[in-house]
Each structure stands twice: as structure tokens, then as C-alpha cells.
Write an enzyme that holds these catalytic residues in place. Structure first.
Site, PDB file in Angstrom:
ATOM      1  CG  ASP A   1      -1.747   1.250   1.355  1.00 16.35           C
ATOM      2  OD1 ASP A   1      -2.606   1.504   0.485  1.00 16.35           O
ATOM      3  OD2 ASP A   1      -1.519   2.001   2.316  1.00 16.35           O
TER       4      ASP A   1
ATOM      5  CD  GLU B   1      -3.507  -2.223  -0.932  1.00 16.09           C
ATOM      6  OE1 GLU B   1      -3.882  -1.046  -1.074  1.00 16.09           O
ATOM      7  OE2 GLU B   1      -3.823  -2.929   0.065  1.00 16.09           O
TER       8      GLU B   1
END
EC number: 3.1.26.3
Length: 230
Positions: free
Chosen positions: A41, A113
Site C-alpha cells: 500500500d 497490494e
């Protein structure tokens, strides 16, 4: 096979594809992918920030923040996950699979992610190989779509309000799981404005994942501030 799935260390890729629900049913499988998701992320935000900064020299901070949100929001990352072929490669628990886990946008985006984070580690923490892979995915997204999605992002709207009030500190989110099962968790998030070191509670929200809970908290904050000039 997509380049993002070609690893030197196959164990890293295996971990990135492993959801908590799978580990709960197979305890000997080792660590799930949530730490890698956290890393991925952060890396995606960095790459997308540089990508937009170089391509839109005329846009200011607020516009760039909205555009970045459109590139890395859950539904868009889920589409990227499908594009690189992550869906049926995800290692999910049986209950999660029965609940449609292979098509779940939250699981797809989270796994994407995690794979980003794992790929970064697999390349000796060098972001350049990732940039070569990720930027073509960004290029495939229509600018109009990004603008439309990002304009409704409650977290960015609340951050803009904080900045317009003269506060340079970003909002702080306190998010934790408060119930549910491993494949259907419930999260609660409180969002605070930090003023001179003091945290002021502005909103609270719940969701099936951390991102949804934080967006709900931001929406609650915006609703409470509706009499202000938003």
C-alpha cells in the site's frame, strides 16, 4: 504469466497470495499476507504519487491527491489484480471461497497490494522494477474515470477540509477489528484531527475492511462538519 508474478523467491509470492482465512484453516502454512499488504500500500502510494507529479505539472496538491486516490482505490486495484491474474491464484479459506472470495474486490485489492510489497522485497527493495510494471497499469486507466472516482473519496475530502482550516497535520485514523469471522470481519475506525499535538475526534465509522471503515469515519466527520464551507 504476468511479469508481476515472476519471483526469484517463490516463498514470498506464496505468502503474498495467502489470506488470513487460509492460514486459519492451515496453521502450518506460516504467515499470511497482511504485513506485505501494508508495505505494498505504501509503495503504491509512492509510485502513483511520482507518476502523477511528473505527468501533471499544472495540477496542485489537492488535485494530485484526488487523482492518486482514483488510481489506488479498492475497485481499481481489484481490476489490476484481475488484469495480472491474481484472482484464482489467491489462497483462501474454504468459507471465504464459498462467500465468493475470488471475486471479492477487497480481497483482490488487498492481495494486489501484498504482491506489490513482496515483489519489492524480491528485488532487493528496489522500486524501479516495480515502476516498470505498475505504470503501464496506471496508463490503462482513463483520466476521466480517475477524476470521477477521486472526487467522491471521503477521506480526501476530509483531508482537504483539514488543510483549508490551516492545519498541516494529516487526519489520524485509529482502526481495529471489532467483530465478525476471519472471512467476514467488521472493523471500526475513529478519525482525529491533530491540532497542536491534541487529537480531536471528528468521526467514527464501521466497515467490512479497514479501508471501508476509514471512509465511513471520514463521511461521518464530513456530515458533522456540513455547516462548514466544504
Amino acid at each position: 504469466m504476468h511479469k508481476l508474478l515472476i519471483f526469484n523467491n517463490e516463498k514470498l509470492l506464496r505468502q503474498a497470495l495467502t489470506h488470513r482465512s487460509y492460514v486459519n484453516e492451515n496453521p502450518r502454512e506460516g504467515e499470511h499476507n497482511e504485513r506485505l499488504e501494508f508495505l505494498g500500500d505504501a509503495i503504491l502510494n509512492f509510485i502513483s504519487g511520482q507518476y502523477l507529479y511528473s505527468r501533471h505539472p499544472q495540477k496542485g496538491e489537492d488535485e494530485l491527491t484526488r487523482l492518486r486516490s482514483g488510481l489506488v482505490e479498492e475497485k481499481q486495484l481489484a481490476k489490476f489484480a484481475l488484469e495480472v491474474g491474481l484472482d484464482f491464484r489467491m489462497r483462501l479459506g474454504k468459507g471465504t471461497i464459498r462467500d465468493g472470495g475470488f471475486q471479492n474486490p477487497n480481497l483482490l485489492s488487498s492481495t494486489f497490494e501484498a504482491v506489490i510489497g513482496a515483489y519489492y522485497l524480491d528485488n532487493n527493495c528496489n522500486v524501479e522494477p516495480l515502476r516498470v510494471i505498475v505504470e503501464p497499469l496506471f496508463n490503462s486507466v482513463s483520466g476521466d474515470i480517475v477524476e470521477t472516482r477521486s472526487n467522491v473519496d471521503s477521506k480526501n475530502r476530509f483531508q482537504e477540509w483539514v488543510q483549508r482550516s490551516g492545519n498541516i497535520n494529516p487526519p489520524k485514523y485509529n482502526t481495529k477489528q471489532i467483530g465478525g469471522q476471519s472471512h467476514t470481519p467488521v472493523f471500526k475506525s475513529d478519525v482525529f484531527e491533530v491540532v497542536n499535538g491534541t487529537e480531536i475526534l471528528r468521526g467514527t465509522g464501521q466497515g467490512r475492511n479497514k479501508k471501508d471503515a476509514e471512509k465511513a469515519a471520514a463521511e461521518d466527520a464530513l456530515a458533522k462538519l456540513k455547516n462548514w464551507d466544504l
